[in-house]
Design a protein around this motif. Structure first.
Motif, PDB file in Angstrom:
ATOM      1  N   GLY A  23       3.290   9.909  -8.465  1.00 43.81           N
ATOM      2  CA  GLY A  23       4.110  10.184  -9.638  1.00 43.81           C
ATOM      3  C   GLY A  23       5.600  10.114  -9.390  1.00 43.81           C
ATOM      4  O   GLY A  23       6.389  10.620 -10.211  1.00 43.81           O
ATOM      5  N   GLU A  24       6.013   9.475  -8.315  1.00 45.79           N
ATOM      6  CA  GLU A  24       7.438   9.366  -8.008  1.00 45.79           C
ATOM      7  C   GLU A  24       8.145   8.556  -9.103  1.00 45.79           C
ATOM      8  O   GLU A  24       7.767   7.428  -9.417  1.00 45.79           O
ATOM      9  CB  GLU A  24       7.635   8.684  -6.655  1.00 45.79           C
ATOM     10  N   GLU A  25       9.215   9.131  -9.667  1.00 48.11           N
ATOM     11  CA  GLU A  25       9.899   8.506 -10.796  1.00 48.11           C
ATOM     12  C   GLU A  25      10.537   7.176 -10.427  1.00 48.11           C
ATOM     13  O   GLU A  25      10.456   6.197 -11.188  1.00 48.11           O
ATOM     14  CB  GLU A  25      10.970   9.468 -11.344  1.00 48.11           C
ATOM     15  N   ARG A  67       0.842  -1.203   0.000  1.00 48.31           N
ATOM     16  CA  ARG A  67       0.000   0.000   0.000  1.00 48.31           C
ATOM     17  C   ARG A  67       0.882   1.260   0.000  1.00 48.31           C
ATOM     18  O   ARG A  67       0.610   2.221  -0.738  1.00 48.31           O
ATOM     19  CB  ARG A  67      -0.917  -0.010   1.209  1.00 48.31           C
ATOM     20  N   ALA A  68       1.938   1.234   0.799  1.00 54.69           N
ATOM     21  CA  ALA A  68       2.843   2.387   0.872  1.00 54.69           C
ATOM     22  C   ALA A  68       3.552   2.604  -0.463  1.00 54.69           C
ATOM     23  O   ALA A  68       3.761   3.755  -0.885  1.00 54.69           O
ATOM     24  CB  ALA A  68       3.863   2.175   1.987  1.00 54.69           C
ATOM     25  N   PHE A  69       3.900   1.507  -1.123  1.00 59.95           N
ATOM     26  CA  PHE A  69       4.542   1.641  -2.435  1.00 59.95           C
ATOM     27  C   PHE A  69       3.600   2.302  -3.434  1.00 59.95           C
ATOM     28  O   PHE A  69       3.983   3.228  -4.163  1.00 59.95           O
ATOM     29  CB  PHE A  69       4.987   0.275  -2.963  1.00 59.95           C
ATOM     30  N   PHE A  70       2.356   1.833  -3.484  1.00 58.25           N
ATOM     31  CA  PHE A  70       1.427   2.367  -4.483  1.00 58.25           C
ATOM     32  C   PHE A  70       1.031   3.802  -4.184  1.00 58.25           C
ATOM     33  O   PHE A  70       0.677   4.549  -5.104  1.00 58.25           O
ATOM     34  CB  PHE A  70       0.208   1.453  -4.613  1.00 58.25           C
ATOM     35  N   GLU A  71       1.109   4.227  -2.937  1.00 55.10           N
ATOM     36  CA  GLU A  71       0.897   5.636  -2.625  1.00 55.10           C
ATOM     37  C   GLU A  71       1.956   6.486  -3.317  1.00 55.10           C
ATOM     38  O   GLU A  71       1.652   7.544  -3.893  1.00 55.10           O
ATOM     39  CB  GLU A  71       0.940   5.858  -1.111  1.00 55.10           C
ATOM     40  N   ARG A  72       3.195   6.024  -3.292  1.00 50.92           N
ATOM     41  CA  ARG A  72       4.277   6.763  -3.954  1.00 50.92           C
ATOM     42  C   ARG A  72       4.146   6.699  -5.468  1.00 50.92           C
ATOM     43  O   ARG A  72       4.425   7.685  -6.160  1.00 50.92           O
ATOM     44  CB  ARG A  72       5.624   6.210  -3.498  1.00 50.92           C
ATOM     45  N   ALA A 109       9.623   5.106  -8.071  1.00 48.67           N
ATOM     46  CA  ALA A 109       8.551   4.121  -7.889  1.00 48.67           C
ATOM     47  C   ALA A 109       8.077   3.603  -9.242  1.00 48.67           C
ATOM     48  O   ALA A 109       7.808   2.402  -9.398  1.00 48.67           O
ATOM     49  CB  ALA A 109       7.396   4.729  -7.112  1.00 48.67           C
ATOM     50  N   GLN A 110       7.980   4.485 -10.237  1.00 43.87           N
ATOM     51  CA  GLN A 110       7.556   4.067 -11.568  1.00 43.87           C
ATOM     52  C   GLN A 110       8.559   3.104 -12.190  1.00 43.87           C
ATOM     53  O   GLN A 110       8.177   2.100 -12.807  1.00 43.87           O
ATOM     54  CB  GLN A 110       7.376   5.296 -12.474  1.00 43.87           C
ATOM     55  N   GLN A 111       9.854   3.379 -12.008  1.00 39.09           N
ATOM     56  CA  GLN A 111      10.884   2.494 -12.557  1.00 39.09           C
ATOM     57  C   GLN A 111      10.823   1.112 -11.902  1.00 39.09           C
ATOM     58  O   GLN A 111      10.926   0.081 -12.579  1.00 39.09           O
ATOM     59  CB  GLN A 111      12.259   3.124 -12.354  1.00 39.09           C
ATOM     60  N   VAL A 112      10.649   1.087 -10.592  1.00 38.35           N
ATOM     61  CA  VAL A 112      10.560  -0.175  -9.866  1.00 38.35           C
ATOM     62  C   VAL A 112       9.297  -0.933 -10.287  1.00 38.35           C
ATOM     63  O   VAL A 112       9.327  -2.156 -10.449  1.00 38.35           O
ATOM     64  CB  VAL A 112      10.567   0.073  -8.341  1.00 38.35           C
ATOM     65  N   PHE A 113       8.215  -0.216 -10.463  1.00 33.87           N
ATOM     66  CA  PHE A 113       6.958  -0.840 -10.882  1.00 33.87           C
ATOM     67  C   PHE A 113       7.111  -1.499 -12.255  1.00 33.87           C
ATOM     68  O   PHE A 113       6.658  -2.632 -12.467  1.00 33.87           O
ATOM     69  CB  PHE A 113       5.847   0.205 -10.917  1.00 33.87           C
ATOM     70  N   GLU A 114       7.760  -0.812 -13.183  1.00 29.97           N
ATOM     71  CA  GLU A 114       7.958  -1.374 -14.515  1.00 29.97           C
ATOM     72  C   GLU A 114       8.827  -2.625 -14.462  1.00 29.97           C
ATOM     73  O   GLU A 114       8.574  -3.605 -15.192  1.00 29.97           O
ATOM     74  CB  GLU A 114       8.574  -0.322 -15.433  1.00 29.97           C
ATOM     75  N   TYR A 115       9.838  -2.613 -13.603  1.00 26.99           N
ATOM     76  CA  TYR A 115      10.704  -3.790 -13.420  1.00 26.99           C
ATOM     77  C   TYR A 115       9.903  -4.952 -12.836  1.00 26.99           C
ATOM     78  O   TYR A 115      10.013  -6.097 -13.293  1.00 26.99           O
ATOM     79  CB  TYR A 115      11.864  -3.399 -12.501  1.00 26.99           C
ATOM     80  N   PHE A 116       9.080  -4.660 -11.860  1.00 25.68           N
ATOM     81  CA  PHE A 116       8.222  -5.665 -11.243  1.00 25.68           C
ATOM     82  C   PHE A 116       7.261  -6.270 -12.262  1.00 25.68           C
ATOM     83  O   PHE A 116       7.116  -7.500 -12.357  1.00 25.68           O
ATOM     84  CB  PHE A 116       7.445  -5.009 -10.097  1.00 25.68           C
ATOM     85  N   ILE A 117       6.603  -5.421 -13.040  1.00 29.08           N
ATOM     86  CA  ILE A 117       5.648  -5.893 -14.045  1.00 29.08           C
ATOM     87  C   ILE A 117       6.348  -6.752 -15.091  1.00 29.08           C
ATOM     88  O   ILE A 117       5.814  -7.795 -15.523  1.00 29.08           O
ATOM     89  CB  ILE A 117       4.933  -4.700 -14.723  1.00 29.08           C
ATOM     90  N   SER A 118       7.527  -6.368 -15.515  1.00 32.24           N
ATOM     91  CA  SER A 118       8.262  -7.138 -16.512  1.00 32.24           C
ATOM     92  C   SER A 118       8.596  -8.531 -15.985  1.00 32.24           C
ATOM     93  O   SER A 118       8.450  -9.535 -16.700  1.00 32.24           O
ATOM     94  CB  SER A 118       9.543  -6.395 -16.906  1.00 32.24           C
ATOM     95  N   ASN A 119       9.017  -8.602 -14.726  1.00 36.77           N
ATOM     96  CA  ASN A 119       9.322  -9.899 -14.126  1.00 36.77           C
ATOM     97  C   ASN A 119       8.073 -10.743 -13.928  1.00 36.77           C
ATOM     98  O   ASN A 119       8.083 -11.958 -14.158  1.00 36.77           O
ATOM     99  CB  ASN A 119      10.039  -9.705 -12.787  1.00 36.77           C
ATOM    100  N   LEU A 120       6.987 -10.108 -13.510  1.00 40.23           N
ATOM    101  CA  LEU A 120       5.727 -10.834 -13.338  1.00 40.23           C
ATOM    102  C   LEU A 120       5.257 -11.378 -14.695  1.00 40.23           C
ATOM    103  O   LEU A 120       4.808 -12.523 -14.794  1.00 40.23           O
ATOM    104  CB  LEU A 120       4.675  -9.897 -12.743  1.00 40.23           C
TER     105      LEU A 120
END
Length: 301
Positions: free
Chosen positions: A205-207, A196-201, A209-220
Protein backbone atom coordinates in the motif's frame (compact mmCIF):
# COMPACT_ATOMS: atom_id res chain seq x y z
CA UNK A 1 10.12 -36.13 -36.30
CA UNK A 2 12.61 -34.83 -33.72
CA UNK A 3 13.22 -31.08 -33.82
CA UNK A 4 15.69 -29.35 -31.53
CA UNK A 5 14.01 -26.10 -30.44
CA UNK A 6 16.56 -23.52 -29.31
CA UNK A 7 15.87 -20.11 -27.73
CA UNK A 8 18.88 -17.78 -27.68
CA UNK A 9 18.72 -14.82 -25.32
CA UNK A 10 21.26 -12.31 -24.13
CA UNK A 11 21.85 -14.18 -20.86
CA UNK A 12 20.76 -17.81 -21.41
CA UNK A 13 20.25 -20.37 -24.15
CA UNK A 14 17.39 -22.84 -23.60
CA UNK A 15 16.72 -25.93 -25.69
CA UNK A 16 14.54 -29.02 -25.88
CA UNK A 17 13.53 -31.63 -28.43
CA UNK A 18 9.95 -31.59 -29.74
CA UNK A 19 7.90 -33.67 -32.12
CA UNK A 20 5.79 -32.13 -34.90
CA UNK A 21 2.88 -31.71 -32.46
CA UNK A 22 5.00 -29.52 -30.20
CA UNK A 23 5.27 -32.16 -27.49
CA UNK A 24 8.51 -32.12 -25.49
CA UNK A 25 10.63 -35.23 -25.72
CA UNK A 26 12.39 -34.48 -22.44
CA UNK A 27 15.83 -33.32 -23.55
CA UNK A 28 15.83 -29.92 -21.85
CA UNK A 29 19.10 -28.01 -21.76
CA UNK A 30 19.92 -24.55 -20.37
CA UNK A 31 23.24 -22.71 -20.17
CA UNK A 32 24.65 -19.19 -20.10
CA UNK A 33 24.98 -17.41 -23.44
CA UNK A 34 28.63 -17.29 -24.45
CA UNK A 35 29.47 -13.60 -24.63
CA UNK A 36 32.42 -11.49 -23.55
CA UNK A 37 31.32 -7.88 -23.27
CA UNK A 38 34.80 -6.55 -22.55
CA UNK A 39 36.31 -8.12 -25.67
CA UNK A 40 33.18 -7.63 -27.75
CA UNK A 41 32.78 -11.21 -28.90
CA UNK A 42 30.59 -14.29 -28.56
CA UNK A 43 31.00 -18.03 -29.08
CA UNK A 44 27.34 -18.93 -29.59
CA UNK A 45 28.03 -20.92 -32.76
CA UNK A 46 30.46 -23.13 -30.85
CA UNK A 47 27.90 -23.61 -28.09
CA UNK A 48 25.18 -24.60 -30.52
CA UNK A 49 27.40 -27.11 -32.30
CA UNK A 50 28.29 -28.63 -28.93
CA UNK A 51 24.58 -28.74 -28.06
CA UNK A 52 23.68 -30.56 -31.28
CA UNK A 53 26.48 -33.10 -30.71
CA UNK A 54 25.30 -33.66 -27.16
CA UNK A 55 21.67 -34.27 -28.15
CA UNK A 56 22.55 -36.36 -31.21
CA UNK A 57 24.56 -38.68 -28.98
CA UNK A 58 21.18 -39.71 -27.52
CA UNK A 59 18.77 -39.50 -30.47
CA UNK A 60 18.60 -38.63 -34.16
CA UNK A 61 17.51 -35.12 -35.08
CA UNK A 62 15.52 -34.03 -38.13
CA UNK A 63 16.11 -30.29 -37.88
CA UNK A 64 17.07 -27.26 -35.82
CA UNK A 65 14.40 -24.69 -34.96
CA UNK A 66 15.96 -21.51 -33.59
CA UNK A 67 14.47 -18.50 -31.83
CA UNK A 68 16.91 -15.68 -31.18
CA UNK A 69 17.31 -12.12 -30.00
CA UNK A 70 18.18 -9.67 -32.76
CA UNK A 71 16.85 -8.79 -36.18
CA UNK A 72 16.64 -11.98 -38.24
CA UNK A 73 16.46 -12.57 -41.99
CA UNK A 74 14.56 -15.84 -41.80
CA UNK A 75 15.06 -16.47 -45.51
CA UNK A 76 18.86 -16.35 -45.47
CA UNK A 77 18.87 -17.66 -41.87
CA UNK A 78 21.22 -14.90 -40.75
CA UNK A 79 21.34 -12.27 -38.01
CA UNK A 80 21.22 -8.89 -39.75
CA UNK A 81 21.30 -6.67 -36.66
CA UNK A 82 21.95 -7.24 -32.97
CA UNK A 83 21.98 -4.98 -29.96
CA UNK A 84 24.81 -4.67 -27.44
CA UNK A 85 23.71 -7.63 -25.29
CA UNK A 86 25.21 -10.05 -27.85
CA UNK A 87 28.34 -8.46 -29.34
CA UNK A 88 29.61 -9.44 -32.82
CA UNK A 89 26.39 -11.37 -33.48
CA UNK A 90 25.34 -9.73 -36.75
CA UNK A 91 26.22 -11.83 -39.79
CA UNK A 92 25.99 -15.24 -38.12
CA UNK A 93 24.72 -17.72 -40.73
CA UNK A 94 22.92 -20.46 -38.79
CA UNK A 95 22.52 -22.83 -41.71
CA UNK A 96 26.17 -22.67 -42.71
CA UNK A 97 27.65 -22.58 -39.20
CA UNK A 98 25.24 -24.85 -37.28
CA UNK A 99 23.11 -26.87 -39.67
CA UNK A 100 25.51 -27.82 -42.45
CA UNK A 101 28.15 -29.50 -40.25
CA UNK A 102 25.45 -31.99 -39.20
CA UNK A 103 23.53 -32.15 -42.46
CA UNK A 104 20.43 -30.69 -40.77
CA UNK A 105 17.93 -28.12 -42.05
CA UNK A 106 17.65 -24.97 -39.95
CA UNK A 107 14.95 -22.35 -39.41
CA UNK A 108 15.61 -19.07 -37.60
CA UNK A 109 13.23 -16.34 -36.44
CA UNK A 110 13.24 -13.42 -34.01
CA UNK A 111 12.51 -14.37 -30.40
CA UNK A 112 9.38 -12.25 -29.92
CA UNK A 113 8.00 -13.46 -33.24
CA UNK A 114 8.59 -17.01 -32.05
CA UNK A 115 6.97 -16.29 -28.70
CA UNK A 116 3.86 -15.08 -30.53
CA UNK A 117 3.84 -18.16 -32.78
CA UNK A 118 4.18 -20.39 -29.71
CA UNK A 119 1.38 -18.63 -27.86
CA UNK A 120 -0.85 -18.71 -30.93
CA UNK A 121 -0.16 -22.42 -31.46
CA UNK A 122 -0.48 -23.69 -27.89
CA UNK A 123 -1.88 -20.90 -25.74
CA UNK A 124 -4.68 -19.16 -27.66
CA UNK A 125 -7.92 -20.29 -29.24
CA UNK A 126 -7.17 -21.12 -32.89
CA UNK A 127 -9.95 -18.72 -33.93
CA UNK A 128 -7.62 -15.83 -33.10
CA UNK A 129 -5.67 -15.22 -36.31
CA UNK A 130 -5.00 -11.49 -35.86
CA UNK A 131 -2.87 -10.99 -32.77
CA UNK A 132 -0.37 -8.38 -31.62
CA UNK A 133 2.04 -9.23 -28.82
CA UNK A 134 4.52 -7.33 -26.70
CA UNK A 135 7.06 -8.61 -24.21
CA UNK A 136 7.88 -6.31 -21.32
CA UNK A 137 11.31 -6.66 -19.76
CA UNK A 138 14.56 -4.73 -20.07
CA UNK A 139 12.90 -3.13 -23.09
CA UNK A 140 9.71 -3.77 -25.04
CA UNK A 141 9.63 -6.14 -27.99
CA UNK A 142 6.72 -6.73 -30.31
CA UNK A 143 5.34 -9.15 -32.89
CA UNK A 144 2.38 -9.13 -35.26
CA UNK A 145 0.26 -11.97 -36.58
CA UNK A 146 -2.19 -11.13 -39.38
CA UNK A 147 -4.40 -13.76 -40.96
CA UNK A 148 -2.33 -16.32 -39.09
CA UNK A 149 0.98 -15.19 -40.62
CA UNK A 150 3.86 -13.26 -39.10
CA UNK A 151 4.45 -9.73 -40.34
CA UNK A 152 8.20 -9.20 -40.75
CA UNK A 153 8.47 -6.00 -42.82
CA UNK A 154 10.80 -5.34 -45.75
CA UNK A 155 13.86 -5.09 -43.47
CA UNK A 156 12.64 -7.64 -40.90
CA UNK A 157 12.02 -4.98 -38.23
CA UNK A 158 8.21 -5.02 -38.06
CA UNK A 159 7.13 -5.13 -34.43
CA UNK A 160 10.04 -3.12 -33.00
CA UNK A 161 7.49 -1.13 -31.03
CA UNK A 162 9.80 -0.31 -28.12
CA UNK A 163 11.03 2.63 -30.19
CA UNK A 164 7.57 4.18 -30.57
CA UNK A 165 7.80 7.85 -29.47
CA UNK A 166 5.65 8.63 -26.44
CA UNK A 167 6.09 12.34 -25.76
CA UNK A 168 9.82 13.08 -25.76
CA UNK A 169 10.89 9.49 -24.98
CA UNK A 170 10.55 6.10 -26.58
CA UNK A 171 7.95 3.69 -25.26
CA UNK A 172 10.34 1.19 -23.69
CA UNK A 173 12.02 3.94 -21.66
CA UNK A 174 8.68 4.56 -19.98
CA UNK A 175 6.80 1.26 -19.94
CA UNK A 176 9.39 -1.53 -19.65
CA UNK A 177 10.31 -3.10 -16.32
CA UNK A 178 13.49 -1.05 -16.52
CA UNK A 179 11.41 2.09 -17.00
CA UNK A 180 9.16 1.18 -14.07
CA UNK A 181 12.13 0.75 -11.72
CA UNK A 182 13.76 3.94 -12.97
CA UNK A 183 10.55 5.89 -12.34
CA UNK A 184 10.39 4.51 -8.83
CA UNK A 185 14.00 5.50 -8.16
CA UNK A 186 13.36 9.03 -9.45
CA UNK A 187 10.31 9.29 -7.21
CA UNK A 188 11.81 7.84 -4.03
CA UNK A 189 15.59 7.79 -4.40
CA UNK A 190 15.48 4.02 -3.82
CA UNK A 191 16.98 1.63 -6.39
CA UNK A 192 15.06 -1.65 -6.37
CA UNK A 193 16.59 -4.89 -7.60
CA UNK A 194 13.70 -6.04 -9.77
CA UNK A 195 10.00 -5.88 -10.50
CA UNK A 196 9.23 -8.32 -7.69
CA UNK A 197 10.60 -5.83 -5.15
CA UNK A 198 8.47 -3.07 -6.63
CA UNK A 199 5.26 -5.10 -6.42
CA UNK A 200 6.01 -6.02 -2.81
CA UNK A 201 5.89 -2.30 -2.00
CA UNK A 202 2.78 -1.84 -4.10
CA UNK A 203 1.08 -4.71 -2.23
CA UNK A 204 2.00 -3.05 1.05
CA UNK A 205 0.00 0.00 0.00
CA UNK A 206 2.94 2.37 -0.39
CA UNK A 207 1.59 5.63 -1.86
CA UNK A 208 4.65 6.41 -3.98
CA UNK A 209 4.61 2.91 -5.46
CA UNK A 210 0.95 3.39 -6.37
CA UNK A 211 1.70 6.70 -8.11
CA UNK A 212 4.56 5.15 -10.08
CA UNK A 213 2.39 2.16 -10.99
CA UNK A 214 -0.36 4.42 -12.35
CA UNK A 215 2.22 6.33 -14.43
CA UNK A 216 3.61 3.05 -15.76
CA UNK A 217 0.14 1.73 -16.65
CA UNK A 218 -0.77 4.97 -18.42
CA UNK A 219 2.37 4.81 -20.54
CA UNK A 220 1.88 1.12 -21.29
CA UNK A 221 -1.72 1.85 -22.30
CA UNK A 222 -0.70 4.63 -24.70
CA UNK A 223 1.61 2.36 -26.69
CA UNK A 224 -0.90 -0.49 -26.78
CA UNK A 225 -3.57 1.91 -27.96
CA UNK A 226 -1.36 3.00 -30.87
CA UNK A 227 -0.93 -0.67 -31.80
CA UNK A 228 -4.67 -1.22 -31.55
CA UNK A 229 -5.50 1.77 -33.77
CA UNK A 230 -2.93 0.70 -36.34
CA UNK A 231 -3.43 -3.07 -36.43
CA UNK A 232 -6.96 -3.68 -35.11
CA UNK A 233 -6.01 -7.10 -33.65
CA UNK A 234 -8.48 -9.54 -32.15
CA UNK A 235 -6.11 -10.00 -29.21
CA UNK A 236 -3.42 -7.89 -27.57
CA UNK A 237 -1.11 -10.32 -25.82
CA UNK A 238 1.38 -9.20 -23.16
CA UNK A 239 4.32 -11.30 -22.02
CA UNK A 240 7.45 -10.91 -19.93
CA UNK A 241 8.38 -11.72 -16.35
CA UNK A 242 6.50 -8.73 -14.98
CA UNK A 243 3.24 -10.39 -16.06
CA UNK A 244 3.65 -12.71 -13.10
CA UNK A 245 1.63 -9.87 -11.58
CA UNK A 246 -1.07 -9.93 -14.22
CA UNK A 247 -3.54 -9.77 -11.34
CA UNK A 248 -2.46 -6.16 -10.79
CA UNK A 249 -1.46 -5.14 -14.29
CA UNK A 250 -4.28 -6.39 -16.53
CA UNK A 251 -7.29 -4.88 -14.70
CA UNK A 252 -5.55 -1.49 -14.41
CA UNK A 253 -4.41 -1.64 -18.03
CA UNK A 254 -7.82 -2.58 -19.42
CA UNK A 255 -9.42 0.24 -17.46
CA UNK A 256 -6.88 2.84 -18.60
CA UNK A 257 -7.13 1.82 -22.27
CA UNK A 258 -10.93 2.02 -22.05
CA UNK A 259 -10.58 5.56 -20.66
CA UNK A 260 -8.21 6.66 -23.43
CA UNK A 261 -9.77 5.07 -26.52
CA UNK A 262 -11.93 7.17 -28.84
CA UNK A 263 -14.55 4.45 -29.18
CA UNK A 264 -14.73 0.84 -27.99
CA UNK A 265 -14.88 -0.43 -31.60
CA UNK A 266 -11.15 0.36 -31.84
CA UNK A 267 -10.34 -2.07 -29.03
CA UNK A 268 -9.34 -5.72 -29.40
CA UNK A 269 -11.69 -8.44 -28.28
CA UNK A 270 -9.23 -9.50 -25.59
CA UNK A 271 -6.24 -8.09 -23.72
CA UNK A 272 -4.49 -11.12 -22.24
CA UNK A 273 -1.33 -12.20 -20.48
CA UNK A 274 0.85 -14.68 -22.34
CA UNK A 275 0.41 -18.16 -20.88
CA UNK A 276 3.23 -20.34 -22.23
CA UNK A 277 6.11 -18.82 -20.25
CA UNK A 278 9.70 -19.42 -21.33
CA UNK A 279 8.66 -22.34 -23.53
CA UNK A 280 6.78 -20.07 -25.96
CA UNK A 281 9.93 -19.15 -27.88
CA UNK A 282 11.01 -22.75 -28.41
CA UNK A 283 7.50 -23.86 -29.39
CA UNK A 284 7.23 -20.94 -31.79
CA UNK A 285 10.59 -21.84 -33.31
CA UNK A 286 9.31 -25.37 -33.93
CA UNK A 287 6.09 -24.02 -35.47
CA UNK A 288 8.15 -21.73 -37.71
CA UNK A 289 10.32 -24.67 -38.79
CA UNK A 290 7.25 -26.72 -39.70
CA UNK A 291 5.81 -23.81 -41.70
CA UNK A 292 9.08 -23.27 -43.54
CA UNK A 293 9.34 -26.96 -44.40
CA UNK A 294 5.73 -27.04 -45.64
CA UNK A 295 6.32 -23.91 -47.72
CA UNK A 296 9.49 -25.33 -49.29
CA UNK A 297 7.75 -28.63 -50.07
CA UNK A 298 4.85 -26.78 -51.68
CA UNK A 299 7.24 -24.66 -53.76
CA UNK A 300 9.10 -27.73 -55.02
CA UNK A 301 5.84 -29.26 -56.18
Amino acid sequence: MNLLGIDIGGTTIKADVYDEQGISQGYTREFATGVDMTQGKNWIADQLRDLVRDVQAELSLDGLAISTAGVVDSRSKKIVYAGPTIPAYAGLDFQKEIGDPFGLPVSVENDVNCALLGESWKGLDEAYQDVAMITVGTGIGGAILQAGKLVNGHAFTAGEVGYLPIGSQDWQSLASTTGLLKSYQLETGVALADGRAFFERLDQGEEQAQQVFEYFISNLAQGLLIMSYLLNPQVLLIGGGILARADKILPALRQRIAELVVDSRFLPEQILAASMGNEAGRLGAVKHFLRMQASESSFKK
